[in-house]
Every structure is written in C-alpha cells, then in structure tokens.
Design an enzyme around this catalytic site. Structure first.
Site, PDB file in Angstrom:
ATOM      1  N   PRO A  53       0.809  -1.228   0.000  1.00 42.86           N
ATOM      2  CG  PRO A  53       0.083  -0.930   2.217  1.00 42.86           C
ATOM      3  CD  PRO A  53       0.823  -1.890   1.315  1.00 42.86           C
ATOM      4  CG  ASP A  93       0.920   2.606   4.839  1.00 42.72           C
ATOM      5  OD1 ASP A  93       0.271   2.255   5.834  1.00 42.72           O
ATOM      6  OD2 ASP A  93       2.158   2.723   4.843  1.00 42.72           O
ATOM      7  CD1 TRP A 524       7.775   1.646   9.192  1.00 46.41           C
ATOM      8  CD2 TRP A 524       7.511   0.588   7.234  1.00 46.41           C
ATOM      9  NE1 TRP A 524       8.365   2.414   8.217  1.00 46.41           N
ATOM     10  CE2 TRP A 524       8.229   1.780   7.020  1.00 46.41           C
ATOM     11  CE3 TRP A 524       7.220  -0.248   6.154  1.00 46.41           C
ATOM     12  CZ2 TRP A 524       8.654   2.179   5.759  1.00 46.41           C
ATOM     13  CZ3 TRP A 524       7.656   0.141   4.895  1.00 46.41           C
ATOM     14  CH2 TRP A 524       8.352   1.342   4.704  1.00 46.41           C
ATOM     15  CD  GLN A 560       8.842  -0.747   1.083  1.00 50.01           C
ATOM     16  OE1 GLN A 560       8.609  -1.141   2.214  1.00 50.01           O
ATOM     17  NE2 GLN A 560       8.615   0.501   0.712  1.00 50.01           N
ATOM     18  CD1 TRP A 564       4.298  -3.947   3.860  1.00 48.47           C
ATOM     19  CD2 TRP A 564       4.599  -4.687   1.767  1.00 48.47           C
ATOM     20  NE1 TRP A 564       3.121  -4.530   3.438  1.00 48.47           N
ATOM     21  CE2 TRP A 564       3.274  -4.987   2.167  1.00 48.47           C
ATOM     22  CE3 TRP A 564       5.015  -5.057   0.481  1.00 48.47           C
ATOM     23  CZ2 TRP A 564       2.371  -5.641   1.313  1.00 48.47           C
ATOM     24  CZ3 TRP A 564       4.114  -5.690  -0.357  1.00 48.47           C
ATOM     25  CH2 TRP A 564       2.819  -5.983   0.054  1.00 48.47           C
ATOM     26  CE  LYS A 600       6.230  15.985  -1.797  1.00 48.49           C
ATOM     27  NZ  LYS A 600       5.387  16.163  -0.615  1.00 48.49           N
TER      28      LYS A 600
END
Ligand SMILES: [Zn+2]
Ligand SMILES: [Zn+2]
Length: 781
Positions: A53, A93, A524, A560, A564, A600
């Site tokens: 997610p 998420d 997480w 990840q 994750w 960004k």
C-alpha cells in the site's frame, strides 16, 4: 467500379500513440474489459498477489508508475494464462508519522505541543483527509499507465475493520509472550518526538561530520592529573557518569607540556610527542578511581564519576578512555546497569536541554556542541579538537539527526524469532537471488526486537490498558472493548485516538481503573498486517484468507527489504509461522535524467504527465522494462524516445506493412490457410522462432526477469521478424500472382502478428489491443 471493402482497417504509418491509447482506455472502460476478464477467470487456479500500500498524501511520480507497470506485467500475464488473480485490489497506507508530518506542515506546526493545543480529534481528522488527498491523481496515473487494478474494493489501513484485525494480532503476540515493555536506549527522532525501529534507522544512514574532542577529566586519586577521554558527541558530556577503560590494555601516566595525563599507552605515541612516562598500569588497576564531575549541573543520587571497565573499549579511535553517559548509548546503559550508576537525562523530548542546564538551557543538543566545546576551552579542559567523519543515522522522514535516547518503549521480541524467520525466508524465492542470504537474510538473522510503540497521534492505537496496580489488559477486538467498558460507546466512536483514550474500565484482576497507554504503533506494522487485516480476519473471511495466504508474489522497491518485506515476514512468522509471500521481486529506484535521486525538495521529480502525453504509456512501460527491474533507472526522455523508435516503431511498421498489403490482396483467413508442412523453409523457421519466443517469455517471467523478456522480444521482432523475415519475403508480397507461396507468407506473418499481440499484451497493452482489434476482431466481428 464499386470500392472493395478493406479486409483490415487501414493503419497509419506513424499514428499518435498517446491519442490512440486514450481511445483504448475508453474502450476498456465502456466495455468493462477488466471486470469481464476477472469474471471469466473465477474458480480457476489462483495467483495470489498482494499490493504494497502506498500513501496517497503526495503526488505520484514516475517511480510509482514503474512499480505499477511492473506489477501489471505479471498480473496480466498470469491472467492471460488462465489464473484467477486474487485479490487484485488496491491498498492504501494511511497511518503514521509521514502523514502527521505533512499535516503539521500544512497547519504550520513545528512541534508536538501545537498538536495538543489544536486538539487530537481535529488533528486526526486532518490526517484522515490528507491520506486520500491525491487518491484521484494516483488512480489517474494508474489508469493512464494501463495498470489494471480494482480500486473500488480497496483496503485501507485506517478502516475500522482493518484496525480491529491489527488489534487481534497484537493480542496474539502478547499471548505468545512476545510483547514487552522496555526501557532501552533507542534511536530517537527529537523532531518527530518518537523512537524509530531498527528497520527505519537503516533507511537513513548518512555520511556526516561531527566534532571530535579530547577532554580532560580531573583525577582525584592522582596529583594534578587528568584522564584524557574522547567523544564525538560533546552534548552528552553533561550526562557523563563514568569513564570506561579496557581491563587489559596498558595505560600510562605521562608528563606532557607541564601537565599530567592518563591515556592508553598505544595512543600516546600517536597523540603527543616529547612526553615522559611516569607510571604504567593495566586498565583494571584503575577501576573505581575517582574523578571530578565535568559539568556540575546535575547532582546524582547514586555514587558516580569513577573508572569502570568494559571489553568493548578499543584503541582504534580516541584515547582508550571512553566517556560514558548511560542515558544516551546502549553500551553506556549496560555499563550503567552493571555498576549501578545513575542515568542523567537532562534532554527533553524535543531534543533541547532542560532548564536545569542553565548555560545551555533550551538549546537543541547538536547545536549546543560548539558552546560546550567553548566552555571546556575557557576552563582549560579541552585538550584537542578536530572533526570526525562517520556514518550517522538521520530520520528518514524529517532528515533530522537521530539521538540515542533512553525511553519507555513496547517491543515485539523478534530476537527470539530469528530461527523461524530464517526458516521461513528459506521458502521465499528472491530476485535478485543474492538478497535471500545477503541483505535480507543478514538482516533477519540478526533481527532486533521491534520497537512497536510511537509517542504520536495518528495511527493504530496500541491496545494495552494498564491499571494502578500495573496489571495489563491487551484488548483484541471491539467486542472485548465494549464488554470491558460496560457502557454504550459514543455514536461516532472510532478505533483511533482520542476515542480509545477516553475508554477506561475496571481492571479485570483488581478492579482499579485501567487506562490506555498513550501510544500508537509503528505504521510499518499496519502495512505488514495487510495479508490478514484486509480481510478483517479472523472476524470475517476466514476461508478466503486461508485460500489466499501465503501470497505467491509481491514486488516493491528495494528499500522495502527493511520495510514492508521485513514486516510482512516478521508478522506472518510470529502469527502463523509461515512466510507471507513466496516470490519477491525487488525494484530499483528511478533517477532523474542526470542520474540524481528524484526528490520533491530538489524539484527534479519526473511525473508520468511529463512523458506519457509525448511518447505514450506503452513507450514508457517498454523503456522501464528494458532495465533489470532491481537496478536504478535513469529516466531520460531521449532514451524513452529511442526505445520507442527501436522496438515499438519496428513492430508498428511490420504490422502496417502487413495490413496495407493484405488489403490489396484481399487476405482471407480460410483461403490463405496453408498447412505448416506446405510452407517455405523461411516460414517454418519463423514459426519455430516464434514458438521459441513464447517459451522465452514464459521463462523470463517465471524467473521474474522482465528485461530478459524485453531482450527476447527485441531480438525476435527487430532482427528475426523485421530485418530478416519480412525483408527476405518482400518480393513474395509484391509479386503479381496470388500463388501458394504468397499466401504462405501472408498466413505466416498474420499468425506471428496475432501471437505477438497476445504475448505483448501484458507489456504494452495498448498497442497489443490495437493489433488484436484489427487483426482478430475485424475478421470475426
Ligand atoms: Zn524525524
Ligand atoms: Zn489491576
């Protein structure tokens, strides 16, 4: 003469691919093509895939498109092979620090007290809105890149049912005896006001420069003598309680520049010249020798300021004498426990010194370093200063330096699960394979206890209530909570703060009032619970969960391994003693055209809108697929164009060549159907090559090597089909009489193009759809 009906729709030599793609998107939607496909696969063998997610509180960039495009290849491929892909739904998420930080920024907050003033329910309502802020942009991006995904039946980690399943799992872990409260020195972000778990710390290690200072501590058992200690965190000197020596290293007292120093013998030669050795001792001979407190701000209750011993002291860096502050280091804390030393922590949760530290009160500790050094200099206690380059952990969310800080934290005892983690990892196939026993395997074989609690607001509340007698009640469901509470819940009750904070009940053991601990959990953990929590297991869908778990396939970015990929395995191992997934493909990062990581703040983000309207989604997909998935990809628009020219235009030209000639000769599927054995050697060769291609593509995807499939396609379409076969066959197409040889060339080319349209459908679905519509549907409307 009446105009003869064309066999196929005429094909433009150079169409606008982006425009054609828009038409195809409309066609798919108007005809519910994705839904119909899923319907026809129902009841078939399952291909179980889990969406990692994302958080939709930021605009997606090309890197997100990459992950979606990669997933899409496998899901379409399996589906075309008849599998029922499950659950094939989106996930979001929603909790956690990143969301809070974004909202704080929007509201102009700089620290936690402003959140408290604003009110928790107001703040959390803002967080709730924020996580879906860009959901439309995410869906649009997914749609435009051609990623088929069910957004209507999505799961979201903030859903009440989801949170309830997570609560169930935490109670399970508690009942297995793996949940404990610890007071440990943990990596702590003062900006975010919360400890970070080891897998989060691993994501923010950076090269940095810190002060390196040699400090003189006045010895009390020797005349006019100083212990020379070394540190790179001057701010911790205020909390110093002991100096630690190695028991078996040789130390010397020397006369140097009219003063007397004690330091390791091996270091003296490197650090000073022209000194006279006065005495020599082993470290253990100095144990319990006393020295004067360096900064007398805090008066400890226990005895302190003496020499302690530990084996971890080295003579690699420093002076062989380590300054120890049990509040700010795990080694230090161990020494402190061993000698019964006080823990002096004058640093507030926001990382600034408290009022007691008059000279430095209110200063952020790292900013106090230079003032502390100056203070030592003024008092003649600074021996030497320099800079020290090393790798230091920074908060991967807010980029601020982490502090090692003693705090109360709830842990999952993963260190007890190492063997099971390793055994379950054995059942997982990794791409690239070296991760299994390398980066990932090493990480799990040394798994640390999981710091689960967060001193924050927006997250799954830690469902632990504690009474005045310290009895713990872990709540595993909404019904349990209602039973304990014994009164009706408010109408807008939610399994979130502040609602759960308002719930108190009589302790089941002693009837004293139980109140909830003030924490939320590591987000997480939420994401790692997706395998069962998205089904509201075990409250609902038990059979569905049992059929879908463990998942056949997941693929996400390489970082990840400590995110994750780890939390999925950790939770599934603790709860079910199974791996959560059986195949794991890792993806590299996307870099800008100069090879820089997109961010960004640097303003170098490339968005799908920057490239798809120019080159088309197929071109972008093909470009992304042409690199090994786990390598970083430099997204260079000129390269996207080159990739398109090389492969997609070659394919298109072959197709256009076939269609225009077929329309002249009146191609007819039944009358042109020359049996394979009667075709020319060249035709037979091409058919055997295309059969080999089919196998190569299946193998490549089975091995999770998308770029190998791309190479096989390019090799076939460019070299074999276009440059060799069609060139060799030109005269066959152009001759006047429509003989068996010409028909054989037609039917062979037709079969190959139709096969390509199917084989390519998972990769470049838009062009594949165009080929299929014209070559297959036009003949059988
Ligand atoms: Zn932070
Ligand atoms: Zn009690």
């Amino acid at each position: 003469m009446s105009k003869k009906k064309q066999v196929f729709k005429p094909v433009k030599a150079l169409p606008s691919f982006p425009e054609e793609e828009e038409k195809i998107l409309e066609f798919w939607e108007k005809n519910d093509v994705f839904e119909k496909l899923r319907e026809t696969r129902k009841g078939n063998q399952l291909f179980r895939w889990l969406e990692g997610p994302p958080t939709a509180n930021g605009l997606p960039h090309i890197g997100h498109a990459l992950t979606r495009a990669i997933k899409d290849v496998f899901l379409r491929h399996k589906s075309m092979h008849g599998f029922e892909v499950v659950p094939w739904v989106a996930g979001w998420d929603c909790h956690g620090l990143p969301v809070e930080l974004e909202v704080e920024k929007t509201l102009g907050f700089t620290d936690k007290s402003e959140i408290e003033e604003f009110g928790l329910s107001n703040f959390n309502a803002e967080c709730r809105k924020s996580v879906f802020k860009y959901v439309k942009e995410w869906q649009d991006m997914s749609r435009r890149i051609g990623f088929w995904l069910d957004f209507d039946n999505r799961y979201a980690t903030l859903d009440e049912n989801y949170v309830e399943s997570v609560w169930w799992s935490i109670k399970e872990i508690y009942e297995k005896g793996l949940l404990y409260l610890g007071y440990k020195v943990v990596p702590y972000c003062p900006r975010c006001g919360t400890p970070l778990s080891s897998h989060e710390v691993g994501q923010g290690m950076m090269e940095t420069t810190d002060p390196s200072v040699f400090v003189k501590f006045k010895a009390l058992d020797f005349e006019d003598t100083y212990y020379l200690a070394w540190t790179t965190t001057p701010w911790t000197l205020i909390s110093n309680v002991c100096l630690t020596l190695h028991p078996d290293i040789d130390y010397i007292q020397v006369e140097y520049n009219d003063e007397k120093l004690i330091l390791a013998e091996a270091i003296a030669e490197k650090l000073i010249i022209d000194y006279t050795v006065l005495q020599k001792f082993k470290g253990k001979e100095l144990e319990y020798n006393k020295y004067e407190q360096l900064f007398p701000f805090i008066v400890p209750e226990e005895e302190a300021f003496y020499i302690t011993l530990a084996d971890y002291v080295t003579i690699e860096d420093g002076s062989g004498i380590v300054h120890s502050a049990p509040a700010f280091g795990e080694d230090d804390a161990q020494i402190g426990r061993k000698y019964g030393l006080p823990v002096m922590n004058p640093v507030r949760e926001d990382g600034t010194f408290s009022e007691d530290i008059s000279d430095f009160a209110g200063l952020f500790v790292k900013d106090a370093d230079s003032k502390i050094i100056q203070n030592l200099k003024d008092r003649g206690l600074l021996f030497k200063q320099g800079v020290y380059k090393h790798t230091y952990p920074f908060c991967y969310r807010c980029d601020g330096p982490l502090l090692y800080y003693s705090t109360e934290t709830w842990y999952i005892e993963m260190s007890k699960m190492r063997e099971q983690l390793v055994a379950n990892n054995e059942k997982i196939r990794w791409q690239p394979a070296h991760l299994k026993n390398g980066r990932f395997g090493n990480f799990i074989s040394e798994a640390r206890d999981w710091a689960l609690s967060r001193n924050r607001y927006w997250g799954t509340p830690l469902p632990i209530w504690i009474c005045e007698n310290n009895h713990r009640t872990v709540v595993g469901s909404l019904d349990e909570l209602k039973d304990l509470y014994g009164k009706p819940l408010v109408d807008d009750f939610s399994l979130h703060r502040p609602w759960v904070d308002d719930i108190t009940f009589d302790c089941p053991e002693c009837e004293k009032t139980s109140t909830r601990v003030p924490y939320v959990i590591d987000c997480w953990y939420d994401a790692g619970s997706a395998p069962f929590a998205q089904y509201h297991y075990p409250f609902e869908n038990k059979n569905l969960f049992n059929a879908h778990f463990p998942y056949d396939f997941i693929t996400e970015a390489i970082d990840q391994t400590r995110g994750w990929f780890y939390t999925l395995l950790a939770i599934s191992t603790v709860l079910f003693n199974k791996p959560a997934y059986l195949n794991c493909l890792t993806m590299g990062h996307t870099l800008d055209d100069k090879g820089k990581k997109m961010s960004k703040s640097k303003g170098n983000m490339i968005r799908t809108d920057d490239v798809i309207p120019k080159y088309g989604a197929d071109a972008v997909r093909w470009f992304l697929y042409s690199y090994p998935t786990w390598n970083s990809v430099r997204v260079d628009p000129t390269q996207i164009y080159e990739t398109m020219k090389k492969f997609i235009l070659t394919l298109w030209n072959s197709y256009s060549f076939f269609v225009s000639n077929s329309n002249v000769d009146g191609f007819n599927l039944s009358t042109f159907d020359i049996p394979l054995q009667e075709r020319t050697e060249l035709d037979k060769w091409l058919i055997s090559e295309v059969n080999y291609l089919i196998k190569s593509i299946d193998d490549a995807l089975e091995n999770m090597t998308v770029h190998v499939a791309v190479q096989a396609f390019e090799n076939f379409v460019i070299d074999k089909f276009s440059n060799w076969y069609l060139r060799q066959s030109r005269r066959r197409f152009w001759k006047n009489q429509l003989d068996e040889d010409k028909k054989s060339a037609y039917i062979t080319t037709y079969e190959v193009l139709v096969t390509l349209s199917k084989l390519l459908a998972p990769f470049i679905p838009f062009i594949a759809e165009q080929l299929h519509q014209n070559l297959v549907k036009e003949l059988n409307p």
